[in-house]
Write a protein that holds these residues in place. Sequence first.
Motif, PDB file in Angstrom:
ATOM      1  N   ASN A 190       6.662   0.739  -9.684  1.00 16.86           N
ATOM      2  CA  ASN A 190       6.619   0.149 -10.701  1.00 16.86           C
ATOM      3  C   ASN A 190       7.846   0.179 -11.489  1.00 16.86           C
ATOM      4  O   ASN A 190       8.709   1.003 -11.108  1.00 16.86           O
ATOM      5  CB  ASN A 190       5.661   0.690 -11.769  1.00 16.86           C
ATOM      6  N   SER A 191       8.336  -0.806 -12.296  1.00 13.10           N
ATOM      7  CA  SER A 191       9.254  -0.685 -13.074  1.00 13.10           C
ATOM      8  C   SER A 191       8.718  -0.371 -14.425  1.00 13.10           C
ATOM      9  O   SER A 191       7.722   0.183 -14.538  1.00 13.10           O
ATOM     10  CB  SER A 191       9.814  -2.350 -13.089  1.00 13.10           C
ATOM     11  N   GLY A 192       9.526  -0.544 -15.658  1.00 12.99           N
ATOM     12  CA  GLY A 192       9.215  -0.147 -16.931  1.00 12.99           C
ATOM     13  C   GLY A 192       8.034  -0.838 -17.379  1.00 12.99           C
ATOM     14  O   GLY A 192       7.209  -0.385 -18.216  1.00 12.99           O
ATOM     15  N   LYS A 193       7.705  -2.112 -16.685  1.00  9.34           N
ATOM     16  CA  LYS A 193       6.435  -2.739 -17.365  1.00  9.34           C
ATOM     17  C   LYS A 193       5.154  -3.155 -16.269  1.00  9.34           C
ATOM     18  O   LYS A 193       4.252  -3.571 -16.793  1.00  9.34           O
ATOM     19  CB  LYS A 193       6.980  -4.051 -18.279  1.00  9.34           C
ATOM     20  N   ALA A 194       5.843  -3.598 -14.979  1.00  7.17           N
ATOM     21  CA  ALA A 194       5.128  -4.305 -14.055  1.00  7.17           C
ATOM     22  C   ALA A 194       5.151  -3.292 -12.615  1.00  7.17           C
ATOM     23  O   ALA A 194       6.207  -2.520 -12.491  1.00  7.17           O
ATOM     24  CB  ALA A 194       5.600  -5.622 -13.945  1.00  7.17           C
ATOM     25  N   THR A 195       4.421  -3.855 -11.803  1.00  8.97           N
ATOM     26  CA  THR A 195       4.259  -3.202 -10.356  1.00  8.97           C
ATOM     27  C   THR A 195       4.759  -4.184  -9.422  1.00  8.97           C
ATOM     28  O   THR A 195       4.076  -5.436  -9.745  1.00  8.97           O
ATOM     29  CB  THR A 195       2.733  -2.902 -10.231  1.00  8.97           C
ATOM     30  N   HIS A 196       5.558  -3.717  -8.575  1.00  7.50           N
ATOM     31  CA  HIS A 196       6.293  -4.936  -7.618  1.00  7.50           C
ATOM     32  C   HIS A 196       6.238  -4.625  -6.237  1.00  7.50           C
ATOM     33  O   HIS A 196       6.475  -5.326  -5.316  1.00  7.50           O
ATOM     34  CB  HIS A 196       7.612  -4.551  -7.885  1.00  7.50           C
ATOM     35  N   MET A 197       5.273  -3.277  -6.060  1.00  7.51           N
ATOM     36  CA  MET A 197       5.154  -3.166  -4.443  1.00  7.51           C
ATOM     37  C   MET A 197       3.716  -2.254  -4.454  1.00  7.51           C
ATOM     38  O   MET A 197       3.588  -1.328  -5.270  1.00  7.51           O
ATOM     39  CB  MET A 197       6.335  -2.041  -4.098  1.00  7.51           C
ATOM     40  N   MET A 198       2.830  -2.644  -3.413  1.00  4.62           N
ATOM     41  CA  MET A 198       1.589  -1.805  -3.279  1.00  4.62           C
ATOM     42  C   MET A 198       1.483  -1.841  -1.743  1.00  4.62           C
ATOM     43  O   MET A 198       1.962  -2.692  -1.032  1.00  4.62           O
ATOM     44  CB  MET A 198       0.512  -2.839  -3.627  1.00  4.62           C
ATOM     45  N   GLN A 199       0.677  -0.669  -1.432  1.00  2.03           N
ATOM     46  CA  GLN A 199       0.455  -0.231  -0.022  1.00  2.03           C
ATOM     47  C   GLN A 199      -1.009  -0.143  -0.074  1.00  2.03           C
ATOM     48  O   GLN A 199      -1.554   0.675  -0.530  1.00  2.03           O
ATOM     49  CB  GLN A 199       1.230   1.016   0.360  1.00  2.03           C
ATOM     50  N   LEU A 200      -1.538  -0.680   1.118  1.00  5.46           N
ATOM     51  CA  LEU A 200      -3.004  -0.741   1.296  1.00  5.46           C
ATOM     52  C   LEU A 200      -3.361  -0.362   2.725  1.00  5.46           C
ATOM     53  O   LEU A 200      -2.600  -0.760   3.632  1.00  5.46           O
ATOM     54  CB  LEU A 200      -3.717  -2.087   0.854  1.00  5.46           C
ATOM     55  N   LYS A 201      -4.414   0.340   3.143  1.00  7.97           N
ATOM     56  CA  LYS A 201      -4.971   0.728   4.183  1.00  7.97           C
ATOM     57  C   LYS A 201      -5.795  -0.477   4.946  1.00  7.97           C
ATOM     58  O   LYS A 201      -6.362  -1.010   4.202  1.00  7.97           O
ATOM     59  CB  LYS A 201      -5.768   1.874   4.038  1.00  7.97           C
ATOM     60  N   HIS A 202      -5.449  -0.796   6.039  1.00  6.18           N
ATOM     61  CA  HIS A 202      -6.407  -1.908   6.597  1.00  6.18           C
ATOM     62  C   HIS A 202      -6.486  -1.275   8.143  1.00  6.18           C
ATOM     63  O   HIS A 202      -5.749  -1.419   9.097  1.00  6.18           O
ATOM     64  CB  HIS A 202      -5.456  -3.195   6.612  1.00  6.18           C
ATOM     65  N   GLY A 203      -7.822  -0.806   8.379  1.00 10.28           N
ATOM     66  CA  GLY A 203      -8.094  -0.436   9.851  1.00 10.28           C
ATOM     67  C   GLY A 203      -7.033   0.421  10.264  1.00 10.28           C
ATOM     68  O   GLY A 203      -7.165   1.647   9.782  1.00 10.28           O
ATOM     69  N   LEU A 204      -6.497   0.605  11.511  1.00  9.57           N
ATOM     70  CA  LEU A 204      -5.693   1.558  11.764  1.00  9.57           C
ATOM     71  C   LEU A 204      -4.240   1.134  11.348  1.00  9.57           C
ATOM     72  O   LEU A 204      -3.296   2.133  11.658  1.00  9.57           O
ATOM     73  CB  LEU A 204      -5.551   1.520  13.343  1.00  9.57           C
ATOM     74  N   GLY A 205      -4.077   0.290  10.494  1.00 10.62           N
ATOM     75  CA  GLY A 205      -2.789  -0.161  10.352  1.00 10.62           C
ATOM     76  C   GLY A 205      -2.741  -0.021   8.517  1.00 10.62           C
ATOM     77  O   GLY A 205      -3.485   0.331   8.058  1.00 10.62           O
ATOM     78  N   SER A 206      -1.426  -0.614   8.135  1.00  8.18           N
ATOM     79  CA  SER A 206      -1.382  -0.635   6.846  1.00  8.18           C
ATOM     80  C   SER A 206      -0.457  -2.007   6.489  1.00  8.18           C
ATOM     81  O   SER A 206      -0.011  -2.712   7.075  1.00  8.18           O
ATOM     82  CB  SER A 206      -0.674   0.559   6.348  1.00  8.18           C
ATOM     83  N   ILE A 207      -0.739  -2.456   5.199  1.00 10.54           N
ATOM     84  CA  ILE A 207      -0.384  -3.611   4.483  1.00 10.54           C
ATOM     85  C   ILE A 207       0.557  -3.199   3.280  1.00 10.54           C
ATOM     86  O   ILE A 207       0.124  -2.515   2.410  1.00 10.54           O
ATOM     87  CB  ILE A 207      -1.441  -4.758   4.045  1.00 10.54           C
ATOM     88  N   ILE A 208       1.860  -3.779   3.164  1.00 13.60           N
ATOM     89  CA  ILE A 208       2.648  -3.365   2.133  1.00 13.60           C
ATOM     90  C   ILE A 208       2.828  -5.049   1.349  1.00 13.60           C
ATOM     91  O   ILE A 208       3.334  -5.795   2.128  1.00 13.60           O
ATOM     92  CB  ILE A 208       4.063  -2.961   2.581  1.00 13.60           C
ATOM     93  N   VAL A 209       2.436  -5.105   0.202  1.00 13.66           N
ATOM     94  CA  VAL A 209       2.901  -6.184  -0.582  1.00 13.66           C
ATOM     95  C   VAL A 209       3.921  -6.009  -1.506  1.00 13.66           C
ATOM     96  O   VAL A 209       4.128  -5.013  -2.432  1.00 13.66           O
ATOM     97  CB  VAL A 209       1.612  -6.802  -1.317  1.00 13.66           C
ATOM     98  N   VAL A 210       4.823  -7.051  -1.587  1.00 17.02           N
ATOM     99  CA  VAL A 210       6.040  -6.984  -2.742  1.00 17.02           C
ATOM    100  C   VAL A 210       6.026  -8.247  -3.262  1.00 17.02           C
ATOM    101  O   VAL A 210       5.801  -9.210  -2.865  1.00 17.02           O
ATOM    102  CB  VAL A 210       7.460  -6.624  -1.885  1.00 17.02           C
ATOM    103  N   THR A 211       6.663  -7.977  -4.328  1.00 14.97           N
ATOM    104  CA  THR A 211       7.109  -9.360  -5.177  1.00 14.97           C
ATOM    105  C   THR A 211       8.194 -10.130  -4.813  1.00 14.97           C
ATOM    106  O   THR A 211       7.981 -11.465  -4.928  1.00 14.97           O
ATOM    107  CB  THR A 211       7.195  -9.117  -6.635  1.00 14.97           C
ATOM    108  N   ASP A 212       9.068  -9.899  -3.992  1.00 13.80           N
ATOM    109  CA  ASP A 212      10.087 -10.476  -3.664  1.00 13.80           C
ATOM    110  C   ASP A 212      10.795  -9.621  -2.738  1.00 13.80           C
ATOM    111  O   ASP A 212      10.578  -8.223  -2.684  1.00 13.80           O
ATOM    112  CB  ASP A 212      11.107 -10.895  -4.726  1.00 13.80           C
ATOM    113  N   ALA A 213      11.818 -10.357  -1.683  1.00 15.27           N
ATOM    114  CA  ALA A 213      12.353  -9.363  -0.654  1.00 15.27           C
ATOM    115  C   ALA A 213      14.154  -9.814  -0.800  1.00 15.27           C
ATOM    116  O   ALA A 213      14.577  -9.634   0.041  1.00 15.27           O
ATOM    117  CB  ALA A 213      12.126 -10.142   0.553  1.00 15.27           C
TER     118      ALA A 213
END
Length: 387
Positions: A190-213
């Motif tokens: 998170n930054s001071g106000k918002a969340t910009h990166m999340m990591q989730l479990k998916h089966g044997l792997g994982s998913i990372i979502v970001v707001t920008d690259a």
Amino acid sequence: MNRRWWLSVGVFITVLVGALSVYLYLKATPYQAEIDHGPTPEAQANPYLAAEHFLRKQGLTVGHANSLDVLPSLDPHQHSLLLLGDRYNMTPRQIDQVMNWTRAGGRLLFVAQSLWDEKTGQSNDLLLDRVQVHQSLSKDLKEPPPDILDDPFPKLTKLYLEDENAPAYASFDTAFHLEDPNNLAQAWANSGKATHMMQLKHGLGSIIVVTDADLWKTPAIAQYDNAWLLWYLTADTRVTLLFNTDHDSLLTLLLRNFPQALIALIALIGLALWHVGVRKGPLLAPASKGRRQLQEHLRASADFMLRRSGQHSLLQALQQDILRRVRHRHPGFEQLGVAEQWLVLARLTGQPTRAISQAMSPRPKQRLSSAEFSRQVAHLQTLRNTL
């Protein structure tokens, strides 16, 4: 003497050049200068070139792909797939392939590309909807608690790790916020106000979502802990970066680089079609001039005038022709009254005054029957022929 004079001049010039060279050699100070020629064509074509070089220096195997066609050849075990390009043309079938690859043990990182629409219950990002993460604008969020307002770096995203006293700082775009309505995320930043990166479990792997690259592009990757974060998210895996999936079509490239050649090609094709389309059979013989009788031409002309001008115009033309002939034979005819004109016509044609009145009176514009029209024409022609 002339020869000695030229020899003296030559010696003088040689001494002068030598003295000037010694002077410049003693006064000249060598130095080194760096000339910046800008990024190389490779760097201009690949905004993540510095990121690739950095990951390779960390001992990771890094590849670059332009489409998802390489997915079947990628072993998901200990492999990271970074979708950093535009995905608006991604089909549901491709999304199923990516999700199945991740479920088999792959590590997927992608950028959220669309905002969540509460009215429709979806966004324009099918992959983001599939992982059940919503993206919104940070300005629409409520103000944070007072203790968070004391954050010295509210614009930087903090990632807290175990056994670390200070967080890692990354420069994500703080204009966007990620939401996890189903509480599926296992880690976030998170930054001071918002969340910009999340990591989730998916089966044997994982998913990372970001707001920008953009923080991993050149030169932003060298700022804060941006480079370290990219390495942390892909550590101990082989990395495949996928971006620039939308390529210009062949026609667009031709128009951009070879417009003159394209115009010449179109003109050549047009000339070829014109050449092929020209008939090359024998010329037709001129039509015989006597193939139509005069009566046929007159009848055809009369039919054309009848269809184009109507009955009223034809009858009026005959009446005008009769009046023109009468004025020629009886000067001052146009100054007479109507009754006197009828008398003059009766005297010149030998027709009764009643017949003259019926023939020369203005006709109503309603259409006459064929028999009545023929009778009127015949009567007017009789009067015209007697004048």
